[in-house]
Design a protein around this motif. Structure first.
Motif, PDB file in Angstrom:
ATOM      1  N   UNK B 109       0.798  -1.220   0.000  1.00  0.00           N
ATOM      2  CA  UNK B 109       0.000   0.000   0.000  1.00  0.00           C
ATOM      3  C   UNK B 109       0.831   1.270   0.000  1.00  0.00           C
ATOM      4  N   UNK B 110       2.152   1.153  -0.093  1.00  0.00           N
ATOM      5  CA  UNK B 110       2.991   2.347  -0.019  1.00  0.00           C
ATOM      6  C   UNK B 110       2.656   3.322  -1.125  1.00  0.00           C
ATOM      7  N   UNK B 111       2.270   4.567  -0.733  1.00  0.00           N
ATOM      8  CA  UNK B 111       2.007   5.631  -1.701  1.00  0.00           C
ATOM      9  C   UNK B 111       0.941   5.291  -2.709  1.00  0.00           C
ATOM     10  N   UNK B 112      -0.053   4.533  -2.292  1.00  0.00           N
ATOM     11  CA  UNK B 112      -1.190   4.282  -3.179  1.00  0.00           C
ATOM     12  C   UNK B 112      -2.357   5.088  -2.626  1.00  0.00           C
ATOM     13  N   UNK B 113      -3.167   5.631  -3.557  1.00  0.00           N
ATOM     14  CA  UNK B 113      -4.316   6.418  -3.138  1.00  0.00           C
ATOM     15  C   UNK B 113      -5.317   5.486  -2.447  1.00  0.00           C
ATOM     16  N   UNK B 114      -5.781   5.904  -1.262  1.00  0.00           N
ATOM     17  CA  UNK B 114      -6.576   5.025  -0.401  1.00  0.00           C
ATOM     18  C   UNK B 114      -7.817   4.469  -1.090  1.00  0.00           C
ATOM     19  N   UNK B 115      -8.638   5.361  -1.658  1.00  0.00           N
ATOM     20  CA  UNK B 115      -9.920   4.926  -2.218  1.00  0.00           C
ATOM     21  C   UNK B 115      -9.750   4.022  -3.424  1.00  0.00           C
ATOM     22  N   UNK B 116      -8.813   4.376  -4.301  1.00  0.00           N
ATOM     23  CA  UNK B 116      -8.611   3.564  -5.504  1.00  0.00           C
ATOM     24  C   UNK B 116      -8.102   2.183  -5.143  1.00  0.00           C
ATOM     25  N   UNK B 233      -5.871   0.297 -12.510  1.00  0.00           N
ATOM     26  CA  UNK B 233      -6.112   1.725 -12.379  1.00  0.00           C
ATOM     27  C   UNK B 233      -4.790   2.466 -12.558  1.00  0.00           C
ATOM     28  N   UNK B 234      -4.777   3.446 -13.508  1.00  0.00           N
ATOM     29  CA  UNK B 234      -3.491   4.093 -13.743  1.00  0.00           C
ATOM     30  C   UNK B 234      -3.218   5.211 -12.759  1.00  0.00           C
ATOM     31  N   UNK B 235      -4.248   5.670 -12.052  1.00  0.00           N
ATOM     32  CA  UNK B 235      -4.015   6.826 -11.184  1.00  0.00           C
ATOM     33  C   UNK B 235      -3.928   6.433  -9.725  1.00  0.00           C
ATOM     34  N   UNK B 236      -3.611   5.158  -9.477  1.00  0.00           N
ATOM     35  CA  UNK B 236      -3.613   4.688  -8.104  1.00  0.00           C
ATOM     36  C   UNK B 236      -2.327   5.062  -7.389  1.00  0.00           C
ATOM     37  N   UNK B 237      -1.260   5.300  -8.130  1.00  0.00           N
ATOM     38  CA  UNK B 237       0.017   5.578  -7.493  1.00  0.00           C
ATOM     39  C   UNK B 237       0.149   7.065  -7.263  1.00  0.00           C
TER      40      UNK B 237
END
Lengths: 127, 240
Positions: B109-116, B233-237
């Motif tokens: 989960x490092x630096x991944x957007x929580x909701x995505x 999902x491309x915007x998860x990071x």
């Protein structure tokens, strides 16, 4: 006489609804109403389940349900959703062939937008 | 096609080696669920398994030609030709969703957007990415989340997002910010997010137990051999 029929229909109900006639009569009436309504709902629910399964199956191949069905309509493939969902589960190779047919017929919105923009760009330059 | 052979060989017993007529179709159906590469290898091992158990017994469908004409009505369609898989919508049997056969996924989960991240996890736990998805049955996989304390949120949510809980007594509302909760119990952030995305009910509560969240980077599930969770999902990071 009618009481026996009611109790027969009230088997498996919770609490006094299966034993006491006053409560059982109400609950059985409601149960019959629900079953009438749900015979019609079942058709909707089944179709929704087929669509969800087809969606999942096509997304494994990189195509979503909307584009897939559009491609099939274009190619005049008249398989219904029930059969498509069964194919996606039991015959994955045939399903992949269908997805490929759909993809050649309709590659998807994004690529068509890109193609239109390219064409507009070319026209602009030629002018 | 290897799978066509698999589906027509109705007469062969499945690996469970129980003499029920519905088993062979189920066995053939099971081998084709997992995607084509695995299905091919599975069908190869399956025919060899069939060859071994063929020595013990053979599952037969009723052959109507030996039954006298006036007794043929006694036999059902499914006893004669095997269960109908094309006209009836498939519903999983108990053997199709045993917990020991489900895949395990791991995600960092490092630096991944929580909701995505929570959305992708919930999809895999519920089983919505599988063609065999059934809403009333737990067909999903297990997901392990590591480094839960490093999950990221965009904007000012780190100080502004509030987590509320109520003890049930009057005046018992407790409010915490994202940062405070991350200090106190970091696993709860991801658990809260995923729980909100799973169905609410008996099945949803059971699905929630298939999520395993850990604070650091190690987890006790090495024996389950978890694979990397496929994220589309491309915007998860979180890009800084």
């Amino acid at each position: 006489m009618n009481k026996d029929k009611i109790f027969k229909l009230a088997k498996g109900f919770r609490g006094r609804a299966k034993n006491c006639i006053r409560i059982a009569r109400e609950r059985v009436e409601k149960a019959l109403q629900y079953s009438y309504r749900d015979r019609r709902n079942k058709k909707r629910d089944m179709r929704s389940l087929w669509i969800q399964r087809i969606n999942a199956g096509t997304r494994l191949h990189g195509v979503n349900y909307g584009n897939f069905m559009h491609g099939l309509m274009k190619e005049n493939i008249q398989l219904n959703r029930k059969v498509l969902s069964e194919i996606s589960m039991h015959e994955p190779h045939s399903f992949k062939a269908l997805v490929d047919i759909s993809r050649t017929a309709f590659p998807g919105n994004k690529s068509s937008v890109v193609l239109l923009e390219k064409k507009a760009f070319q026209l602009f330059y030629e002018w | 096609m290897a799978l066509l052979c698999g589906s027509t060989s109705v007469k062969f017993p499945s690996s469970s080696a129980k003499s029920s007529i519905s088993c062979p179709k189920n066995g053939s159906a099971k081998s084709s669920f997992v995607g084509f590469q695995v299905a091919l290898s599975k069908s190869c091992s399956w025919t060899s398994l069939a060859a071994n158990s063929r020595r013990n017994f053979q599952v037969r469908s009723q052959d109507l030609s030996v039954v006298p004409l006036d007794e043929r009505w006694m036999f059902e369609e499914s006893e004669v030709n095997g269960p109908d898989i094309w006209n009836k919508t498939w519903y999983p049997k108990a053997a199709d969703h045993v917990n020991t056969d489900k895949p395990w996924y791991i995600v960092d989960a490092t630096d991944k957007i929580l909701g995505r991240l929570a959305s992708t996890i919930a999809i895999h736990i519920r089983g919505k990415n599988l063609a065999t998805y059934t809403p009333s049955v737990d067909m999903g996989a297990f997901v392990i989340v590591v480094n839960a304390d490093k999950v990221a949120v965009s904007g000012k949510k780190r100080t502004q997002k509030l987590y509320r809980r109520h003890s049930g007594r009057p005046g018992g509302m407790k409010v915490e910010t994202f940062a405070q909760l991350q200090q106190r119990i970091p696993e709860r952030i991801i658990e809260h997010a995923v729980r909100g995305m799973l169905p609410k009910g008996r099945l949803g509560r059971k699905l929630f137990n298939h999520l395993k969240v850990y604070k650091g980077s190690d987890h006790p599930h090495e024996a389950q051999k978890p694979t990397e969770l496929p994220i589309r999902d491309k915007r998860i990071q979180m890009t800084r």
